[in-house]
Scaffold this motif. Structure first.
Motif, PDB file in Angstrom:
ATOM      1  N   ALA A  33       3.873  20.141   9.725  1.00  0.00           N
ATOM      2  CA  ALA A  33       3.017  20.627   8.507  1.00  0.00           C
ATOM      3  C   ALA A  33       1.665  20.514   8.621  1.00  0.00           C
ATOM      4  O   ALA A  33       1.079  21.713   8.072  1.00  0.00           O
ATOM      5  N   TRP A  34       1.029  19.862   9.367  1.00  0.00           N
ATOM      6  CA  TRP A  34      -0.395  19.752   9.757  1.00  0.00           C
ATOM      7  C   TRP A  34      -0.549  20.910  10.567  1.00  0.00           C
ATOM      8  O   TRP A  34      -1.783  21.623  10.303  1.00  0.00           O
ATOM      9  N   LEU A  35       0.174  21.262  11.551  1.00  0.00           N
ATOM     10  CA  LEU A  35      -0.075  22.590  12.337  1.00  0.00           C
ATOM     11  C   LEU A  35      -0.130  23.698  11.320  1.00  0.00           C
ATOM     12  O   LEU A  35      -0.913  24.692  11.777  1.00  0.00           O
ATOM     13  N   MET A  36       0.999  23.672  10.438  1.00  0.00           N
ATOM     14  CA  MET A  36       0.769  25.097   9.678  1.00  0.00           C
ATOM     15  C   MET A  36      -0.254  25.095   8.307  1.00  0.00           C
ATOM     16  O   MET A  36      -0.093  25.619   7.348  1.00  0.00           O
ATOM     17  N   GLY A  37      -0.936  24.093   8.468  1.00  0.00           N
ATOM     18  CA  GLY A  37      -2.227  23.960   7.340  1.00  0.00           C
ATOM     19  C   GLY A  37      -1.859  23.277   6.187  1.00  0.00           C
ATOM     20  O   GLY A  37      -2.633  23.319   5.118  1.00  0.00           O
ATOM     21  N   GLY A  38      -0.907  22.308   6.213  1.00  0.00           N
ATOM     22  CA  GLY A  38      -0.504  21.720   5.087  1.00  0.00           C
ATOM     23  C   GLY A  38      -1.471  20.530   4.638  1.00  0.00           C
ATOM     24  O   GLY A  38      -2.383  20.059   5.394  1.00  0.00           O
ATOM     25  N   LYS A  39      -1.847  20.528   3.377  1.00  0.00           N
ATOM     26  CA  LYS A  39      -2.697  19.431   2.750  1.00  0.00           C
ATOM     27  C   LYS A  39      -1.970  18.355   1.922  1.00  0.00           C
ATOM     28  O   LYS A  39      -0.832  18.555   1.515  1.00  0.00           O
ATOM     29  N   ASN A  40      -2.740  17.468   1.877  1.00  0.00           N
ATOM     30  CA  ASN A  40      -2.378  16.202   1.047  1.00  0.00           C
ATOM     31  C   ASN A  40      -1.083  15.548   1.624  1.00  0.00           C
ATOM     32  O   ASN A  40      -0.012  15.370   0.998  1.00  0.00           O
ATOM     33  N   ILE A  41      -0.970  15.621   2.767  1.00  0.00           N
ATOM     34  CA  ILE A  41       0.548  15.226   3.630  1.00  0.00           C
ATOM     35  C   ILE A  41       0.511  13.630   3.483  1.00  0.00           C
ATOM     36  O   ILE A  41      -0.477  12.886   3.465  1.00  0.00           O
ATOM     37  N   LYS A  42       1.797  13.309   2.828  1.00  0.00           N
ATOM     38  CA  LYS A  42       2.237  11.817   2.616  1.00  0.00           C
ATOM     39  C   LYS A  42       3.442  11.743   3.280  1.00  0.00           C
ATOM     40  O   LYS A  42       4.352  12.364   3.150  1.00  0.00           O
ATOM     41  N   VAL A  43       3.682  10.458   3.630  1.00  0.00           N
ATOM     42  CA  VAL A  43       4.772  10.085   4.167  1.00  0.00           C
ATOM     43  C   VAL A  43       5.390   8.679   3.503  1.00  0.00           C
ATOM     44  O   VAL A  43       4.696   7.696   3.270  1.00  0.00           O
ATOM     45  N   THR A  44       6.668   8.953   2.878  1.00  0.00           N
ATOM     46  CA  THR A  44       7.206   7.462   2.273  1.00  0.00           C
ATOM     47  C   THR A  44       8.406   7.198   3.219  1.00  0.00           C
ATOM     48  O   THR A  44       9.188   7.792   3.503  1.00  0.00           O
ATOM     49  N   ILE A  45       8.246   5.747   3.804  1.00  0.00           N
ATOM     50  CA  ILE A  45       9.551   5.145   4.260  1.00  0.00           C
ATOM     51  C   ILE A  45      10.082   4.161   3.395  1.00  0.00           C
ATOM     52  O   ILE A  45       9.526   3.247   2.742  1.00  0.00           O
ATOM     53  N   GLY A  46      11.202   4.205   3.466  1.00  0.00           N
ATOM     54  CA  GLY A  46      12.078   3.462   2.466  1.00  0.00           C
ATOM     55  C   GLY A  46      12.187   4.035   0.762  1.00  0.00           C
ATOM     56  O   GLY A  46      11.978   5.022   0.489  1.00  0.00           O
ATOM     57  N   SER A  47      12.627   3.202   0.050  1.00  0.00           N
ATOM     58  CA  SER A  47      13.075   3.379  -1.378  1.00  0.00           C
ATOM     59  C   SER A  47      12.781   2.193  -2.069  1.00  0.00           C
ATOM     60  O   SER A  47      12.693   1.139  -1.517  1.00  0.00           O
ATOM     61  N   GLY A  48      12.540   2.341  -3.628  1.00  0.00           N
ATOM     62  CA  GLY A  48      12.366   1.370  -4.399  1.00  0.00           C
ATOM     63  C   GLY A  48      10.935   1.007  -4.581  1.00  0.00           C
ATOM     64  O   GLY A  48       9.942   2.019  -4.506  1.00  0.00           O
ATOM     65  N   LYS A  49      10.504  -0.053  -4.891  1.00  0.00           N
ATOM     66  CA  LYS A  49       9.179  -0.335  -5.276  1.00  0.00           C
ATOM     67  C   LYS A  49       8.345  -0.163  -4.085  1.00  0.00           C
ATOM     68  O   LYS A  49       8.445  -0.691  -2.891  1.00  0.00           O
ATOM     69  N   VAL A  50       7.083   0.354  -4.197  1.00  0.00           N
ATOM     70  CA  VAL A  50       6.217   0.341  -3.447  1.00  0.00           C
ATOM     71  C   VAL A  50       5.449  -0.888  -2.966  1.00  0.00           C
ATOM     72  O   VAL A  50       5.158  -1.827  -3.737  1.00  0.00           O
ATOM     73  N   LEU A  51       5.444  -1.236  -1.446  1.00  0.00           N
ATOM     74  CA  LEU A  51       5.151  -2.527  -0.913  1.00  0.00           C
ATOM     75  C   LEU A  51       3.521  -2.247  -0.663  1.00  0.00           C
ATOM     76  O   LEU A  51       2.733  -3.220  -0.978  1.00  0.00           O
ATOM     77  N   PHE A  52       3.169  -1.228   0.001  1.00  0.00           N
ATOM     78  CA  PHE A  52       1.763  -1.139   0.285  1.00  0.00           C
ATOM     79  C   PHE A  52       1.594   0.395   0.864  1.00  0.00           C
ATOM     80  O   PHE A  52       2.604   1.040   1.170  1.00  0.00           O
ATOM     81  N   ARG A  53       0.333   0.854   0.863  1.00  0.00           N
ATOM     82  CA  ARG A  53      -0.100   2.173   1.469  1.00  0.00           C
ATOM     83  C   ARG A  53      -1.204   2.030   2.584  1.00  0.00           C
ATOM     84  O   ARG A  53      -2.007   1.126   2.091  1.00  0.00           O
ATOM     85  N   VAL A  54      -1.119   2.812   3.392  1.00  0.00           N
ATOM     86  CA  VAL A  54      -2.023   2.894   4.329  1.00  0.00           C
ATOM     87  C   VAL A  54      -2.364   4.249   4.778  1.00  0.00           C
ATOM     88  O   VAL A  54      -1.612   4.925   5.467  1.00  0.00           O
ATOM     89  N   GLY A  55      -3.399   4.883   4.369  1.00  0.00           N
ATOM     90  CA  GLY A  55      -3.591   6.304   4.504  1.00  0.00           C
ATOM     91  C   GLY A  55      -2.633   7.146   3.960  1.00  0.00           C
ATOM     92  O   GLY A  55      -2.397   6.840   2.823  1.00  0.00           O
ATOM     93  N   MET A  56      -2.073   7.888   4.946  1.00  0.00           N
ATOM     94  CA  MET A  56      -0.777   8.827   4.177  1.00  0.00           C
ATOM     95  C   MET A  56       0.472   8.198   4.063  1.00  0.00           C
ATOM     96  O   MET A  56       1.362   8.785   3.915  1.00  0.00           O
TER      97      MET A  56
END
Length: 226
Positions: A33-56
């Motif tokens: 996605a980065w190679l093809m010029g994607g912006k605002n890239i975000k990665v989610t690991i898991g489901s349910g309530k958010v525990l923490f966010r670090v960068g993307m």
């Protein structure tokens, strides 16, 4: 031979090995996605309530299950670029499994239940990512999207949403793919917020601003790889 003493290690696989494999999988999507010029890239690991966010990276409560990669405004949108993005997760899983196997064969790593689980679950991930099927939540597997891209299926055709200034009503109108009114606003900012919400919820989609017969693209929301 697996013994009773190995049972805790199987539980460890679900809470440690699987999340690592999921992260490797999402890294493959992110790279292309980065190679093809994607912006605002975000990665989610898991489901349910958010525990923490670090960068993307966003980690949720049930971090050992599910993964998702989102991005916007690809610079390159042709079919081949999208196939690369959706293939990236399985490709990175395959590379990681081959690296681990090579390290074992070259005696850099010692064979054990964790290395076995890593290679086994990597292959498991690859199989179910590339198996062309719909998931229960309505999303498609990477393999299903790739197959539909190759076949040029209508399900992957981009929908176009618009914000349009209606001179007669003196309002900003949010229009759907068939140019039917979704909602009208006096304020352009509120109309734009509503249009973004609708377009993002109906990927793949484009959002256009239509003023005096001229249209300009505001945003592009591609399909989400899992």
């Amino acid at each position: 031979m697996v013994g009773i003493q190995d049972i805790p290690k199987f539980f460890l696989a679900f809470f440690l090995v699987l999340p690592i494999i999921s992260l490797v999988h999402e890294a493959g999507h992110v790279f292309f996605a980065w190679l093809m010029g994607g912006k605002n890239i975000k990665v989610t690991i898991g489901s349910g309530k958010v525990l923490f966010r670090v960068g993307m990276l966003e980690v949720r409560k049930y971090y050992f299950w599910y993964g998702l990669c989102t991005f916007d405004n690809l610079r390159r949108r042709e079919k081949f670029a999208n196939i690369l993005i959706f293939s990236g997760g399985a490709l990175f899983n395959a590379i990681a499994a081959v690296v681990v196997i090579s390290m074992i064969e070259n005696e850099v790593l010692e064979p054990g239940i964790l290395t076995y689980q890593f290679t086994y679950f990597s292959l498991y991930y690859i199989f179910f990512a590339l198996l062309p099927m719909p998931y229960p939540d309505g999303h498609y597997s990477d393999g299903k999207v790739i197959l539909d891209l190759i076949r040029r299926k209508a399900s992957l055709q981009e929908k176009t949403y618009r914000i349009h200034w209606d001179e007669e009503k003196k309002q900003w109108c949010v229009l759907d793919h068939n140019r039917k009114l979704i909602e009208a606003f006096d304020d352009e900012k509120k109309a734009l917020e509503k249009a973004h919400e609708v377009a993002a919820a109906n990927r793949p989609s484009r959002l256009l601003n239509s003023v005096s017969g001229k249209e300009s693209e505001v945003y592009h929301y591609p399909t989400i790889p899992l």
